[in-house]
Design an enzyme around this catalytic site. Structure first.
Site, mmCIF file in Angstrom:
data_model
loop_
_atom_site.group_PDB
_atom_site.id
_atom_site.type_symbol
_atom_site.label_atom_id
_atom_site.label_comp_id
_atom_site.label_asym_id
_atom_site.label_seq_id
_atom_site.Cartn_x
_atom_site.Cartn_y
_atom_site.Cartn_z
ATOM 1 C CB SER A 70 -0.859 -0.002 1.264
ATOM 2 O OG SER A 70 -1.485 1.240 1.452
ATOM 3 C CE1 TYR B 66 -4.100 -2.089 5.113
ATOM 4 C CE2 TYR B 66 -3.223 0.078 4.592
ATOM 5 C CZ TYR B 66 -3.745 -1.136 4.176
ATOM 6 O OH TYR B 66 -3.890 -1.393 2.835
HETATM 7 N N1 NAD Z 1 -8.876 -1.086 -1.042
HETATM 8 C C1 NAD Z 1 -7.852 -0.209 -1.047
HETATM 9 O O1 NAD Z 1 -8.049 1.017 -1.168
HETATM 10 C C2 NAD Z 1 -6.415 -0.706 -0.937
HETATM 11 C C3 NAD Z 1 -5.378 0.197 -1.184
HETATM 12 C C4 NAD Z 1 -4.054 -0.241 -1.079
HETATM 13 C C5 NAD Z 1 -3.782 -1.552 -0.760
HETATM 14 N N2 NAD Z 1 -4.806 -2.418 -0.523
HETATM 15 C C6 NAD Z 1 -4.455 -3.798 -0.159
HETATM 16 O O2 NAD Z 1 -5.037 -4.671 -1.105
HETATM 17 C C7 NAD Z 1 -5.298 -5.933 -0.485
HETATM 18 C C8 NAD Z 1 -6.741 -6.337 -0.749
HETATM 19 O O3 NAD Z 1 -7.585 -5.328 -0.236
HETATM 20 P P1 NAD Z 1 -9.118 -5.198 -0.635
HETATM 21 O O4 NAD Z 1 -9.442 -3.758 -0.642
HETATM 22 O O5 NAD Z 1 -9.431 -6.015 -1.831
HETATM 23 O O6 NAD Z 1 -9.777 -5.821 0.704
HETATM 24 P P2 NAD Z 1 -11.098 -6.681 0.938
HETATM 25 O O7 NAD Z 1 -11.405 -6.554 2.391
HETATM 26 O O8 NAD Z 1 -12.172 -6.338 -0.047
HETATM 27 O O9 NAD Z 1 -10.617 -8.171 0.599
HETATM 28 C C9 NAD Z 1 -9.676 -8.826 1.405
HETATM 29 C C10 NAD Z 1 -9.943 -10.318 1.329
HETATM 30 O O10 NAD Z 1 -8.986 -10.947 2.192
HETATM 31 C C11 NAD Z 1 -9.665 -11.958 2.925
HETATM 32 N N3 NAD Z 1 -8.959 -12.227 4.182
HETATM 33 C C12 NAD Z 1 -8.946 -11.482 5.307
HETATM 34 N N4 NAD Z 1 -8.219 -12.097 6.249
HETATM 35 C C13 NAD Z 1 -7.757 -13.255 5.717
HETATM 36 C C14 NAD Z 1 -6.977 -14.327 6.199
HETATM 37 N N5 NAD Z 1 -6.518 -14.342 7.459
HETATM 38 N N6 NAD Z 1 -6.686 -15.338 5.356
HETATM 39 C C15 NAD Z 1 -7.154 -15.350 4.087
HETATM 40 N N7 NAD Z 1 -7.931 -14.376 3.579
HETATM 41 C C16 NAD Z 1 -8.234 -13.345 4.384
HETATM 42 C C17 NAD Z 1 -11.066 -11.430 3.149
HETATM 43 O O11 NAD Z 1 -11.993 -12.484 3.434
HETATM 44 C C18 NAD Z 1 -11.345 -10.725 1.821
HETATM 45 O O12 NAD Z 1 -11.964 -11.578 0.878
HETATM 46 C C19 NAD Z 1 -4.963 -5.761 1.005
HETATM 47 O O13 NAD Z 1 -3.669 -6.270 1.263
HETATM 48 C C20 NAD Z 1 -4.982 -4.262 1.189
HETATM 49 O O14 NAD Z 1 -4.165 -3.838 2.253
HETATM 50 C C21 NAD Z 1 -6.120 -2.039 -0.615
#
Ligand code: NAD
Length: 262
Positions: A143, A156
């Site tokens: 991120s 985070y």
């Molecule tokens: N959404 C944003 O704005 C954003 C920005 C930068 C980085 N990210 C990163 O992208 C990645 C995905 O984020 P997202 O927005 O799609 O989130 P999200 O919450 O929509 O999806 C995350 C998924 O991970 C799964 N998960 C959670 N804990 C888990 C575990 N212990 N084992 C296996 N699966 C697990 C959840 O069930 C979910 O399906 C993350 O690493 C997040 O930090 C997101």
């Protein structure tokens, strides 16, 4: 022909959001994929739909990335089912934000456990299996908060800063074994479920703004004046997964519309 034709990939946290978008893009580019998530029904449905649409083999399975023993057997099983392992995308992550004085320590630890320890667990298992197949590419979804402090977001941020340390250290450890390890640092995915289902509400209460005003505030922070999209991120994932990035390892690449300049 896709850019990753015939490659074998695994993706964590793949039931929804960015993880599901990564599975879809890897399949479109010619990969067979094992998609993992805590959410069994969600990941099975995502895998089935993507498999039907792309004609690739896409398997949805349960894996909690914090469970080291389960990750060990899941990675072996994935390599068996796929017939090898070329690409591992460590995407699973959680975000709980809040002010530091009142932050619940169990929740603070949970973020570290999933985002940092879970990343290490799955990345090292991927490396272990890739060693048997002559190498591969491990990609962490990090991120912009992995490089810069983030307001009321201490766990985070700590987990993502730590993740870059893990990425660099694994990259160093496996560089001579043809295993490359890189991180992708996206900006805010403003249309993702994380924002739509949770963060707009949390931030609108905290900031005293409407959810539309919160969205505009985050767009205004980006020099290119838009949120990050799944396509922006998956373009970079495909590049890092492919031989086109064959001389890159230990890198953490921003994909933020220039936001880290501010
Ligand atoms: N959404 C944003 O704005 C954003 C920005 C930068 C980085 N990210 C990163 O992208 C990645 C995905 O984020 P997202 O927005 O799609 O989130 P999200 O919450 O929509 O999806 C995350 C998924 O991970 C799964 N998960 C959670 N804990 C888990 C575990 N212990 N084992 C296996 N699966 C697990 C959840 O069930 C979910 O399906 C993350 O690493 C997040 O930090 C997101």
């Amino acid at each position: 022909m896709g850019r990753l034709e015939g490659k074998k990939a695994v993706v964590t946290g793949a039931a929804q959001g960015l993880g599901a978008a990564i599975v879809e893009r890897l399949a479109e580019e010619g990969c067979d994929v094992v998609a993992w998530d805590l959410n069994r029904a969600g990941v099975e449905q995502t895998a089935r739909q993507i498999g039907e649409r792309t004609g690739r083999k896409v398997y949805g399975r349960v894996l909690d990335v914090t469970d080291a023993a389960a990750a060990r057997s899941a990675m072996d099983e994935a390599a068996d089912v796929l017939g090898g392992l070329d690409i591992a995308v460590c995407n699973a992550g959680v975000l709980f934000a809040g002010d530091s004085i009142g932050f619940d320590i169990a929740q603070w630890r949970k973020v570290i456990e999933v985002n940092l320890v879970g990343y290490f667990i799955t990345a090292r298992e991927a490396a272990r299996v890739m060693l048997k197949f002559g190498g591969g590419s491990i990609i962490q979804i990090n991120s912009k908060s992995g490089k810069k402090g983030s307001y009321k977001n201490t766990p985070y941020c700590a987990s993502k800063f730590g993740g870059i340390g893990v990425t660099q250290s694994l990259a160093y450890e496996f560089a001579e074994k043809n295993i490359r390890v890189n991180a992708v640092c996206p900006g805010n995915l403003l249309d993702s479920p994380l924002w739509v289902d949770s963060l707009y509400k949390q931030y609108s209460q905290r900031l005293g703004l409407t959810e539309a005003e919160v969205r505009q505030r985050y767009i205004d922070q980006v020099p290119m004046k838009r949120g990050c999209t799944y396509r922006d991120v998956t373009n970079l994932v495909v590049f890092l997964a492919s031989d086109e990035s064959g001389y890159m390892t230990g890198q953490a690449i921003n994909i933020t519309g220039g936001q880290e300049m501010r």
